[in-house]
Write an enzyme that holds these catalytic residues in place. Structure first.
Site, PDB file in Angstrom:
ATOM      1  N   ARG A 270      11.319 -40.694   0.348  1.00 44.33           N
ATOM      2  CA  ARG A 270      10.966 -41.230   1.133  1.00 44.33           C
ATOM      3  C   ARG A 270      10.243 -40.251   2.007  1.00 44.33           C
ATOM      4  O   ARG A 270       9.411 -40.031   2.976  1.00 44.33           O
ATOM      5  CB  ARG A 270      12.457 -41.358   1.957  1.00 44.33           C
ATOM      6  CG  ARG A 270      12.506 -43.577   1.887  1.00 44.33           C
ATOM      7  CD  ARG A 270      13.569 -43.560   2.359  1.00 44.33           C
ATOM      8  NE  ARG A 270      13.887 -44.930   1.505  1.00 44.33           N
ATOM      9  CZ  ARG A 270      15.514 -45.226   1.908  1.00 44.33           C
ATOM     10  NH1 ARG A 270      16.398 -44.635   1.955  1.00 44.33           N
ATOM     11  NH2 ARG A 270      15.560 -46.483   1.284  1.00 44.33           N
TER      12      ARG A 270
ATOM     13  N   ARG B 214      17.636 -21.260 -11.513  1.00 46.72           N
ATOM     14  CA  ARG B 214      19.349 -20.701 -12.749  1.00 46.72           C
ATOM     15  C   ARG B 214      18.334 -20.653 -13.671  1.00 46.72           C
ATOM     16  O   ARG B 214      18.655 -20.520 -14.753  1.00 46.72           O
ATOM     17  CB  ARG B 214      20.208 -22.438 -12.788  1.00 46.72           C
ATOM     18  CG  ARG B 214      20.418 -23.110 -11.947  1.00 46.72           C
ATOM     19  CD  ARG B 214      21.762 -24.077 -12.214  1.00 46.72           C
ATOM     20  NE  ARG B 214      20.916 -25.657 -11.559  1.00 46.72           N
ATOM     21  CZ  ARG B 214      20.724 -25.686 -10.740  1.00 46.72           C
ATOM     22  NH1 ARG B 214      20.453 -26.098 -10.150  1.00 46.72           N
ATOM     23  NH2 ARG B 214      19.842 -26.878 -11.502  1.00 46.72           N
TER      24      ARG B 214
ATOM     25  N   SER C  34       6.674 -39.463   3.473  1.00 51.86           N
ATOM     26  CA  SER C  34       5.919 -38.547   4.806  1.00 51.86           C
ATOM     27  C   SER C  34       5.534 -37.593   4.644  1.00 51.86           C
ATOM     28  O   SER C  34       4.594 -37.012   5.566  1.00 51.86           O
ATOM     29  CB  SER C  34       7.695 -38.572   5.612  1.00 51.86           C
ATOM     30  OG  SER C  34       8.154 -37.158   5.516  1.00 51.86           O
TER      31      SER C  34
ATOM     32  N   GLU D 218       0.603  -1.205   0.296  1.00 56.31           N
ATOM     33  CA  GLU D 218       0.127  -0.201   0.228  1.00 56.31           C
ATOM     34  C   GLU D 218       1.192   1.299  -0.281  1.00 56.31           C
ATOM     35  O   GLU D 218       0.701   2.172  -0.690  1.00 56.31           O
ATOM     36  CB  GLU D 218      -0.737  -0.261   1.269  1.00 56.31           C
ATOM     37  CG  GLU D 218      -1.393  -1.089   1.127  1.00 56.31           C
ATOM     38  CD  GLU D 218      -1.690  -2.493   2.414  1.00 56.31           C
ATOM     39  OE1 GLU D 218      -2.147  -3.501   2.447  1.00 56.31           O
ATOM     40  OE2 GLU D 218       0.199  -2.511   2.204  1.00 56.31           O
TER      41      GLU D 218
ATOM     42  N   GLU E 257      10.837 -31.339  -2.271  1.00 53.92           N
ATOM     43  CA  GLU E 257      11.173 -31.454  -3.771  1.00 53.92           C
ATOM     44  C   GLU E 257      11.887 -33.201  -4.121  1.00 53.92           C
ATOM     45  O   GLU E 257      11.479 -34.038  -4.230  1.00 53.92           O
ATOM     46  CB  GLU E 257      12.792 -30.487  -4.259  1.00 53.92           C
ATOM     47  CG  GLU E 257      12.328 -29.685  -4.703  1.00 53.92           C
ATOM     48  CD  GLU E 257      13.202 -29.173  -6.078  1.00 53.92           C
ATOM     49  OE1 GLU E 257      13.125 -29.699  -5.952  1.00 53.92           O
ATOM     50  OE2 GLU E 257      12.927 -27.840  -6.323  1.00 53.92           O
TER      51      GLU E 257
ATOM     52  N   LEU F  84      19.771 -26.801  -6.080  1.00 55.32           N
ATOM     53  CA  LEU F  84      18.474 -26.324  -5.386  1.00 55.32           C
ATOM     54  C   LEU F  84      17.752 -25.227  -5.523  1.00 55.32           C
ATOM     55  O   LEU F  84      17.073 -23.989  -4.765  1.00 55.32           O
ATOM     56  CB  LEU F  84      18.360 -27.179  -3.639  1.00 55.32           C
ATOM     57  CG  LEU F  84      18.692 -28.391  -3.400  1.00 55.32           C
ATOM     58  CD1 LEU F  84      18.004 -28.810  -2.068  1.00 55.32           C
ATOM     59  CD2 LEU F  84      17.349 -29.061  -4.078  1.00 55.32           C
TER      60      LEU F  84
ATOM     61  N   CYS G  69      -0.365   0.226   7.643  1.00 55.73           N
ATOM     62  CA  CYS G  69      -0.631   1.066   6.480  1.00 55.73           C
ATOM     63  C   CYS G  69      -1.866   1.473   6.471  1.00 55.73           C
ATOM     64  O   CYS G  69      -2.291   2.389   5.561  1.00 55.73           O
ATOM     65  CB  CYS G  69      -0.514  -0.318   5.688  1.00 55.73           C
ATOM     66  SG  CYS G  69       0.981  -1.272   4.869  1.00 55.73           S
TER      67      CYS G  69
END
Length: 382
Positions: A318, A225, A322, A70, A314, A222, A102
């Protein structure tokens, strides 16, 4: 007859006004998305100032969360903000944090009307911003494009309400639902268009998380790019119960350039933690679950406490399993390649079938699109 003509004219003007409101709010939403992944712990808000149908100011939350959207839009509008309408994707804040409220800035600028997409669930705001605007004589309309705003601000809402980030699970699977070759060897599953989309997704998230198995197998960076977007790389998070992360891996080598958080158990050796810390990584101790692994709810709480609102998970299989088994996935980006890997490949969700996502009543299909020879399907929590 005259009354009918006047009635039709009024209805047409009302329709045009509603269409204009929606158009300007859609612009505010697009502007707000520019900040995703860069404003945490603050929400990525968009704002537009309109006077006599003309846009006189635009703003979005700046990197690090300040200035807010704002004040940015009002600064650009200048004196033209007096008597104008402000379109904003989230309720203007009403409390003193690291910057003034704001709502006060909106009132001081002379805005006549505020159109807000949705109320902020933050208990420091929670309707008080709208109330302050109304008490100052401004017209306040709330609810336009609320569903879209709720989706865009899902990370902020989830952190406030559940003390955890909004979790986006990314899976790249072959035509036969595998994510790796035999022996957990990495293999290219998708082509360039899909990989580009993954890098964009990283840039839109606060943090990206993998397990130590993925790091040992792939030695990933990670980061983002895409050309000119290295600064948009998220915090890299590794689940590493025993702190096995090697000082020779690319994540550790780049820890002083792009933040690296390593989550280990409280039983991991202090020497390993000191070694990683000396390389620039931050080691965070996490309680273990009944099976001896890191407790996933505790992981998410620790990330939330450090300001993370949008988390991209990513892998590997496993870790993905989970999160799904714990019911802690809010959104899934399923990238499917066109080639099969074979029966000896690594299943996408370890012991769980992929149907735990694709056919689960817990998730609904939101969108699907082709990315050259690959396909992207998006699921969200039902």
């Amino acid at each position: 007859m005259i009354f009918r003509i006047l009635e039709d004219q009024f209805a047409e003007k009302s329709r045009q006004a509603k269409d204009a409101d929606r158009r300007f709010m859609q612009l505010a939403l697009r502007l707000g998305r520019r900040g995703q992944g860069r404003t945490w712990p603050n929400p990525a808000v968009g704002a537009v100032v309109v006077k006599d149908g003309v846009i006189v100011g635009r703003g979005w939350t700046q990197p690090g969360g300040r200035p807010h959207a704002e004040p940015e839009a009002l600064r650009r509008a200048g004196e033209a903000a007096r008597g104008a309408t402000l379109y904003v994707t989230l309720e203007p804040c009403s409390h003193y944090g690291k910057s003034p409220p704001c709502a006060d800035a909106v009132i001081a600028a002379g805005i006549a009307r505020v159109v807000a997409a949705i109320e902020d669930p933050n208990p420091d705001v929670a309707g008080e911003g709208h109330a302050r605007l109304r008490s100052a004589g401004l017209v306040v309309d709330v609810g336009l494009c609320a569903a879209e705003a709720a989706h865009d601000h899902a990370g902020h809402f989830r952190r406030i309400r559940d003390q955890r980030p909004h979790v986006i699970l990314k899976l790249a699977v072959s035509a036969d639902d595998k994510i790796g070759a035999a022996g957990r060897r990495p293999v290219a599953i998708t082509a360039e268009a899909a990989r580009t989309r993954v890098h964009l997704l990283r840039a839109q998230c606060d943090a990206v998380l993998v397990g130590i198995g993925t790091v040992l197998a792939d030695d990933p960076l990670l980061n983002c790019r895409l050309p000119g977007m290295a600064a948009r790389s998220p915090v890299r998070v590794v689940l590493d119960r025993a702190l096995r992360l090697s000082g020779n891996c690319r994540l550790v080598h780049s820890a002083r350039e792009t933040p690296l958080w390593v989550l280990g158990s409280e039983w991991a050796e202090a020497a390993a933690a000191m070694r990683l810390g000396a390389a620039g990584a931050q080691v965070i101790r996490i309680a273990r679950d009944d099976g001896g692994g890191l407790d996933i709810p505790a992981v998410l709480q620790a990330l939330s406490e450090r300001g993370i609102t949008r988390l991209l998970v990513e892998g590997g299989s496993r870790v993905a399993s989970s999160f799904v088994a714990a019911g802690l996935v809010d959104e899934i980006r399923l990238f499917r390649g066109s080639e099969a890997i074979g029966a000896d490949g690594v299943d996408a969700l370890d012991a769980l079938p992929l149907s735990a996502i694709t056919q689960s009543p817990s998730f609904r299909l939101r969108a699907s699109e082709a990315l050259d020879q690959d396909n992207l399907t998006i699921y969200e929590r039902a």
